[in-house]
Design a protein around this motif. Structure first.
Motif, short mmCIF file in Angstrom:
data_model
loop_
_atom_site.label_atom_id
_atom_site.label_comp_id
_atom_site.label_asym_id
_atom_site.label_seq_id
_atom_site.Cartn_x
_atom_site.Cartn_y
_atom_site.Cartn_z
N LYS A 915 0.82 -1.21 0.00
CA LYS A 915 0.00 0.00 0.00
C LYS A 915 0.86 1.26 0.00
N SER A 918 1.96 3.63 -3.09
CA SER A 918 1.13 4.70 -3.65
C SER A 918 1.30 6.01 -2.91
N ARG A 925 8.15 5.57 -1.65
CA ARG A 925 7.82 4.52 -2.62
C ARG A 925 9.04 3.65 -2.92
N SER A 955 -4.83 -2.06 -4.66
CA SER A 955 -4.34 -0.82 -4.04
C SER A 955 -4.03 0.23 -5.08
N VAL A 956 -3.73 -0.20 -6.30
CA VAL A 956 -3.37 0.77 -7.33
C VAL A 956 -4.51 1.75 -7.58
N HIS A 957 -5.72 1.32 -7.39
CA HIS A 957 -6.85 2.23 -7.59
C HIS A 957 -7.32 2.85 -6.29
N ASP A 959 -5.71 3.34 -3.34
CA ASP A 959 -4.81 4.20 -2.58
C ASP A 959 -4.32 5.40 -3.35
N SER A 960 -4.07 5.21 -4.63
CA SER A 960 -3.46 6.31 -5.37
C SER A 960 -4.38 7.50 -5.48
N ILE A 971 0.02 10.13 -10.64
CA ILE A 971 -0.86 8.96 -10.75
C ILE A 971 -0.31 8.00 -11.79
N ILE A 974 2.70 6.19 -10.34
CA ILE A 974 2.32 5.15 -9.36
C ILE A 974 1.75 3.94 -10.07
N ARG A 975 0.88 4.18 -11.09
CA ARG A 975 0.32 3.05 -11.81
C ARG A 975 1.39 2.26 -12.53
N TYR A 978 3.14 0.13 -9.94
CA TYR A 978 2.33 -1.03 -9.55
C TYR A 978 2.33 -2.09 -10.65
#
Length: 1529
Positions: A915, A918, A925, A955-957, A959-960, A971, A974-975, A978
């Motif tokens: 988690k 993100s 990170r 978590s990619v959706h 938490d970010s 964003i 982060i994606r 992930y």
């Protein structure tokens, strides 16, 4: 007898199911016709059977068979005949008879409690049995008398009901036979007043002081009259007495002669007469009296008797109790008997008194509550019992256990009367109780005193006060106030007690008693009466100075404060806090050198223990929060005060408080938002913990350093303390170290929040500045910020704590106080992980939010950190991670709940790190990815944990979007991160366990399919694109588990795709997973739909509830769909269970008869049954567990019964589904599969069909050339079963990779499988189609044996080594047959066979290298001791290590040759030209031949056929054969 008891308990659980066993048990009992005969005799087995039947009745309420009751009643009827020795077996001692009657009557008495009808039946025979026993006991036959006596004794312990008409008969019989005649008074007044002089002359002197206490009670005139009447029962003596003034109240203590009314002139004659009178009675007579009194008491409890007879009973009890005082006051030297004889007499007589006292109390049960006569009898009984209790308390025999039991019985009777009657008896009792309480307090903890009696007095007082609190509170208040006031009165005990003895015991014990009473009653009103007097004494009275009295009062007030009444709590905590701080102010002064030892005890023991007691017992959360703030504030003040004491150790002052702080922080959640004031107090605490060296060492390797004294008078180097605190050893109390560990779990991160208001409001974390930290030092302190030497020392300690991760130049830029603060942070965060693996306080369930990484990462969110501080904080994160890894590795051998906690801790950390990828901060990170990768590599089990995969995919959706506000670039970054981690994660998991990985992914796709938001489903799908597996090229490099053809065949089956495992395939994980997930969802939906339909129409059974669609409409209206009635759910489950079980059994029947099972129908049935099983498991229903266990067993066994590739593919699919959707079923599923695998060994199927012929080229191409008569082809194709085993073993290897690191239970199950597989080297089929499957099984065995080095199977090293030898023997045994080929008309199958052997060759070649590096040393260490001994596998051996290496080299050569041979067979025109054998010397060939011949001569002979052109080999084998033949010739 033990086996019968177990059988009886089993039958009692289900009498209907075990009716035959119950009948067998009844047949073993003595039969009625035999018992009612003239002279019956029972055997040992019959006695045990009777006991078992009686135990059965005591445990079973509802049973239809009346035979057990009939047998017990018949035996009860025969009890009078059992008093004859001829009734019992020969050599059956009286002790055994007594044990039998005791157990038998205990079971019967329990049975009649729950069965009124049986109680009436038993009561009809009890009277006759007791009368017979009484009469027999008075007879002259000693043996019969002894048996009847043990029966009566057993009856006194477990009395059974009697008929109402038998009560008076039994009592009269007891009075007559045991010689207890009594003159009956002619009038009621005479009954009460008779022998009052005797009563008074034998009463305790404490009763003479009743009038002296009346002035302190505001009693009613009638009560005063009653007291005066009671006082007149005791005549005061004017003779000389010893009077002890206790808190201003005179308590008269007479000597032994005076208390009996005997003067010094000639009284000795009367004393001797009394002794002679008591000695005339026999001990046996005492035993009879005790039995009689106990039995009379039981009869009085059961039935009502005539008043005249009841008066006789009361008078007997009264006479006995009146004589008790005289008996106890006889001095030891006055008795003619001494030693054990005297002790036996005293014990027997006191037992009589105890029985008489109980009988006296029981005789009052039938009294009229409001009658005047009954009141006088109650008061008389109270006076008798109180006098007797006082006599016990003052007796020289008070230390005897029987005397303590008598005292307890007397006070129990007193409490019973007071509780049941109340009113005037309660008031009179409280007047008499105070002197008794003071007398008990005066004796407790003194020489010759009885602590047990003090506890009994305290317990009785609590009972009386709790009862009187609601009935008549005024005398209770007066009683408590009178006891409380006694502690502050001046004690004039100069003449009686030596001043050197200090505070008298009575005062100390009254304080303890009042504290116990207050805590037991737990009333705020009692606290308000007692506590102010205690506090007044502590602040202004004698207890204001150090001493025993002050210590006892401090302990008392802390116990009272722990009750949680706000006013008393606050007053006490303020008092204790002031007292503790005052001790610090006096340290170092001239007065401190002359302080009493109690002052040190108060600071080091009493006050810290009081703080801890309050912390452990406070329940109100608001009050606990207040107390937490007060304790932390006290620690801060103590730390600041102690820091200023130059040359003194602050640990001595702060350390004792840590236990209380740990307890009050044990329920504090550090993840909640904390007020800045409380956070600073936590900061101060850890600052001083680091400064004073109170934290336990955090370095793994502790270097010896110069020890530092812990005494207050020593001058220690703070630099030495700081460095030693980091590296150890620990200097202080071990309990302080444990407390620091516990505090760490409840401490929030020591980083503060600053609200900044511009256009938006946000919270920014910031570390403490220099001014705040400098305030933690006193002005002029040697450790302040201006002292460079101290600062350098703190930096050195910080560098050591961080493991040298921060360079020296950066460290030198940090100030001294900042270094101490960072050292405190390092201690806190590292200890968090080393104490319990890094799980914070809070809810019981372990989740990502409970991970301590949530605290340690908070420091990295602080903006604008200087590089040196940032380096330190980053180093702290890594050191904390190392501590977590060390904790996890240290517990790798744990099993059961401890193993579950370890795994949950690991998964919590992994989920949090996932988690954290993100987070807004890039460095967080990066650290999260780095730590997650290390965690995954060290503990691969996280790859297949459902919660970790959930976090990774979703978590990619989730938490970010919450962490980032209007930052599209972030964003995207982060994606992308992930996606990279997910693909790497999935690829690695697939390379080791493709079956389980696909099962988990399918579960996650099912979860995503239920979402209403398409965006999250699309995100998950995008993460899994372009991930493929197959038996061609894959996404990983090197040889891994998924490179094994059998594993890949199982993976194809687990995917759910319609693939042929013997053909080449390359499937896409996402698309295949979506299809299989859809199939699973459909089956689950079918079950849910059927359940809803069944519930909506009310089921298919008839009943009183509305059925049909009208009933369904009612349910729709009432919302019954949300909560189905349990009965309907159970009926639906039972219906489907029976259906699925029947269908699966049909498939098995078809396979056993040689029929062909429909592939699609079998797959659909198994899938539906699996969905049904999982849906019931998710509902949490506990009904019909056996039915679902049977269904699970069939799902595991059916593919093995059918034993075809199609059935096994279906099996792997549903097994993967089960262990992926419900990991808790993993052990159950594996256990069933292991049993099924071993069954195939016993039935010689598949790869274990070692007797199957018609294999090889000779049988296939030219069967007419085979020697012997032609045989018919087998009914079942062995190749089909071998292919099934191939898929099956692939699934086992997959499960092994998943559970090898975290489930010892499942590893042991696999060990059982391998032990059964390798039990004999000749279990295996020599069919050429089984080559790849055989070597894959052997590869699993070698992989399992390698677990001895990973830790969780360290205790099984010897067994693993023996298993490895069996595997080597089986592998070599494979080459005892000439090489053959199998033409499958399938190039992919032939290549997979060659690849299976090649993977095995690769493993054992690497195994040899690992042996040379390390494992060989372990093997050599164990097996060096077995040299020149007989090995269970290899026989006689000279050098195990050398022989093992030779056998490994031989096996490696043979397997390499087999792999090359199969490779050429698979692709004869495309063989690898660069594959060249290393040149083998003739000496090496000779060694191979000798090694093979030593294992099995057939292997050596087959070597020649395998290498026909090798002349050296042929010559050596020929010579070995000749030598062997000559040795036999």
């Amino acid at each position: 007898m033990e086996s019968l008891i177990e059988l009886c308990d089993l039958i009692s659980q289900n009498p209907a199911q075990f009716a035959e066993k119950l009948t067998w048990l009844c047949n073993r009992c003595p039969q009625p016709e035999a018992l009612l005969a003239g002279s019956p005799r029972v055997s040992h087995s019959q006695i045990n059977a009777i006991l078992a039947i009686s135990r059965f009745l005591s445990k079973t309420v509802d049973h239809t068979d009346n035979r057990p009751k009939s047998l017990i009643l018949t035996f009860f009827r025969s009890i009078p005949t059992s008093f004859h020795p001829s009734f019992w077996p020969q050599s059956f001692p009286n002790d055994s008879i007594a044990s039998f009657f005791t157990d038998f009557l205990a079971y019967v008495s329990k049975s009649v409690e729950s069965d009124p009808d049986f109680s009436v039946d038993v009561a009809g025979f009890v009277g006759e049995a007791v009368v017979a026993a009484i009469g027999n006991n008075a007879g002259e036959n000693w043996e019969s008398s002894a048996i009847s006596r043990v029966f009566l004794i057993a009856l006194t312990k477990n009395f059974v009901p009697i008929l109402p008409g038998d009560g008076e008969k039994l009592i009269t019989c007891l009075l007559d036979q045991f010689n207890l005649p009594v003159q009956v008074p002619s009038s009621p007044s005479e009954r009460i007043g008779m022998n009052s002089g005797t009563s008074s002359s034998q009463s305790s002197p404490l009763s003479n002081n009743v009038n002296s206490h009346n002035s302190s009670y505001s009693a009613h005139n009638e009560l005063s009259s009653m007291v005066n009447d009671l006082s007149q029962m005791s005549v005061s003596s004017s003779s000389a007495s010893t009077t002890v003034v206790v808190n201003g109240s005179g308590v008269t203590w007479k000597n032994g002669l005076e208390t009996m009314g005997v003067g010094l002139d000639g009284g000795g004659v009367l004393s001797r007469q009394q002794v002679a009178s008591f000695e005339e009675e026999s001990v046996e007579g005492y035993e009879k009296q005790e039995i009689a009194y106990k039995l009379i008491g039981h009869v009085l409890d059961c039935v009502r008797i005539d008043n005249k007879l009841l008066d006789q009973v009361r008078l007997i009890a009264k006479k006995q109790l009146q004589s008790l005082s005289a008996f106890l006051k006889i001095r030891k030297r006055d008795w003619n008997e001494q030693g054990q004889l005297l002790k036996a007499r005293i014990s027997a007589k006191l037992s009589v008194y105890q029985a008489a006292a109980r009988m006296k109390v029981q005789s009052l049960a039938s009294l009229d509550v409001d009658g005047k006569t009954s009141k006088r009898l109650l008061l008389e009984t109270l006076a008798l019992l109180m006098d007797a209790a006082e006599a016990c308390l003052l007796s020289v025999w008070r230390k005897l256990r029987v005397c303590e039991e008598l005292f307890s019985s007397l006070l129990g009777g007193i409490a019973q009367i007071a509780v049941t009657r109340g009113g005037q008896p309660m008031r009179v009792l409280l007047i008499r109780l105070k002197p008794l309480v003071l007398a008990a307090c005066a004796q407790a903890d003194t020489w010759g005193g009885s602590q047990v009696m003090f506890e009994i007095v305290m317990k009785t007082s609590c009972q009386i006060i709790e009862s009187g609190w609601t009935k008549d509170r005024a005398p209770v208040d007066t009683f408590i106030s009178g006891l409380a006031s006694s502690i502050r009165e001046r004690n004039d005990y100069d003449e009686q007690v030596d001043k050197k003895q200090g505070v008298p015991a009575v005062q100390l014990n009254v304080i303890r008693l009042l504290a116990d009473l207050t805590v037991s009653v737990n009333k705020s009103e009692v606290v308000d009466m007692v506590l102010p007097l205690f506090i007044e004494s502590l602040e202004e009275g004698d207890a204001s100075t150090p001493g025993l009295l002050r210590l006892r009062l401090l302990d008392a007030v802390s116990r009272i404060a722990s009750l949680g009444f706000e006013k008393s709590y606050r007053e006490t905590v303020v008092l204790m806090t002031r007292s503790y701080l005052s001790k610090l102010s006096s340290v170092g002064s001239a007065e401190s050198k002359i302080l009493a030892a109690e002052a040190t005890t108060e600071r080091v023991e009493t006050l810290p223990a009081g703080f801890l007691l309050i912390a452990s017992r406070l329940k109100d959360m608001k009050m606990r929060s207040d107390y937490r703030h007060r304790l932390l504030s006290l620690c801060s003040d103590v730390g600041l005060a102690a820091e200023s004491k130059s040359g003194r150790s602050g640990a001595d002052f702060l350390g004792p408080l840590l236990l209380a702080v740990a307890e009050i922080c044990s329920d504090f959640d550090p993840t909640v938002e904390v007020e800045p004031s409380l956070l600073k107090l936590f900061r101060n605490l850890w600052f001083y913990v680091a400064l004073f060296g109170l934290a336990p060492p955090i370095q793994k390797t502790q270097q010896p350093t110069k020890s530092v004294s812990t005494t207050l008078n020593s001058v220690g180097s703070m630099g030495t303390i700081a460095l030693q605190a980091v590296g150890g050893p620990y200097l202080w109390n071990a309990q302080w170290s444990s407390a620091v560990h516990q505090i760490a779990q409840g401490t929030p991160p020591l980083v503060f929040y600053l609200s900044i208001v511009f256009w938006v409001v946000s919270s920014v974390k910031w570390l403490e500045d220099e001014l705040e930290l400098n305030a933690l030092h006193n002005p002029g302190s040697r450790r302040g910020n201006g002292n460079e030497k101290s600062a350098s020392t703190q930096r050195s300690a910080l560098s050591a704590a961080l493991g040298g991760r921060v360079d020296i130049a950066a460290m030198n830029t940090i100030s001294g106080v900042k270094a101490t603060y960072l050292l405190a942070v390092a201690f806190l965060e590292i200890i968090r992980f080393s104490s319990n693996g890094g799980i914070l306080n809070g809810v019981d369930s372990l989740s990502a939010s409970r991970s301590s990484f949530s605290c340690v990462f908070e420091y990295l969110k602080t903006p604008n950190l200087i590089p040196a501080v940032f380096q330190c904080l980053t180093a702290i994160v890594h050191r904390a991670f190392e501590a977590a890894v060390f904790w996890l590795e240290d517990r790798i051998t744990e099993t059961g709940n401890e193993a579950n906690v370890r795994e949950s801790t690991l998964f919590s950390h992994a989920c949090f790190l996932i988690k954290s990828m993100s987070q807004r901060e890039e460095h967080i990170r990066d650290i999260s990815v780095s730590l997650l990768t290390q965690l995954r590599d060290k503990f691969p089990q996280v790859l297949w944990n459902s919660s970790c995969l959930d976090s990774l995919l979703f978590s990619v959706h989730n938490d970010s979007t919450s962490a980032v506000i209007n930052d599209p670039a972030l964003i995207v970054s982060i994606r992308s991160l992930y996606q990279r981690i997910v693909r790497e994660w999935i690829s690695i998991s697939l390379s080791y366990a493709p079956c389980t990985s696909q099962g988990l992914l399918q579960e996650k796709l099912c979860k995503a399919n239920t979402w209403q938001r398409t965006q999250q489903t699309t995100d998950v799908a995008s993460l899994l694109t372009e991930i493929r597996i197959g038996n061609g090229k894959n996404d990983w490099t090197g040889i891994r588990t998924a490179n094994i053809p059998a594993v890949m065949a199982a993976a194809a089956a687990a995917s759910g795709a319609n693939l042929k495992s013997t053909e080449a395939f390359n499937l896409e994980v996402l698309s295949t997973g979506i299809v299989s997930a859809t199939v699973k969802c459909n089956h689950t939906g079918e079950i849910a739909g059927m359940r809803r339909l069944y519930n909506s129409i009310g089921g298919f059974q008839s009943g009183g509830t509305p059925t049909g669609f009208s009933g369904g409409l009612q349910r729709l209206i009432s919302g019954a769909f949300s909560q189905q009635p349990p009965a309907e759910d159970d009926a639906f489950n039972e219906m489907l269970l029976n259906k699925f079980v029947h269908l699966l059994q049909q498939f098995v029947s078809i396979a056993e008869k040689g029929g062909e099972v429909d592939k699609s129908q079998f797959r659909d049935t198994c899938s539906q049954a699996t969905a049904f099983l999982l849906s019931n498991l998710a509902s949490g229903s506990k009904s019909n567990v056996e039915g679902f266990a049977q269904l699970l067993r069939l799902l595991c066994w059916c593919p093995a019964y059918i034993s075809t590739p199609d059935s096994m593919e279906t099996g792997v699919f549903i097994w993967t589904w089960l262990v992926s959707a419900a990991p808790q079923l993993g052990s159950l599923v594996l256990a069933e599969l292991v049993d099924a695998w071993l069954w195939t060994i016993d039935t010689k199927q598949g790869v274990f069909a070692h007797e199957v012929k018609h294999s090889g080229p000779a049988a296939k191409l030219r069967p007419q050339l085979a020697p012997g008569e032609p045989e018919s082809q087998p009914v079942i194709d062995p190749v089909e079963q071998i292919m099934a085993h191939r898929i099956w073993v692939g699934f086992f290897i997959d499960r092994f990779e998943v559970v090898r690191h975290n489930s010892v239970e499942q590893l042991l199950l696999l060990g059982r499988l391998l032990q059964g597989t390798t039990k004999s080297p000749w279990n295996f089929s020599c069919h050429p189609a089984a080559t790849g499957t055989f070597f894959t099984i052997m590869l699993l065995g070698l992989k399992f044996c390698s677990c001895h080095s990973q830790g969780n199977l360290q205790n099984f090293k010897i067994g693993l080594q023996l298993l490895e030898d069996r595997i080597y023997r089986a592998c070599l045994g494979w080459f005892a047959f000439e090489p053959e080929w199998f033409d499958a008309n399938n190039v992919n199958f032939a290549q997979s066979e060659a690849q299976s052997v090649s993977v095995f060759v690769h493993y054992i070649s690497n195994d040899g290298q690992s042996d040379a590096r390390g494992r060989g040393h372990e093997n050599g260490t164990y097996l060096a001791e077995t040299n020149d001994q007989y090995h269970p596998v290899w026989g006689q051996m000279e050098n195990y290590a050398a022989g093992r290496e030779k056998r490994r080299q031989l096996l490696l050569m043979l397997c390499q040759n087999e792999a090359d041979r199969l490779e050429v067979w698979a692709q004869p025109t495309n063989s690898k030209e660069n594959t060249s054998w290393p040149k083998i010397s003739s000496e090496k060939w000779i060694e191979y031949a000798r090694t093979a011949f030593s294992v099995d001569p057939r292997i050596a002979l087959c070597l020649v056929s395998r290498f026909p052109t090798n002349t050296n080999l042929k010559a050596e084998v020929t010579q070995l054969v000749q030598l062997t033949m000559s040795s036999y010739g």
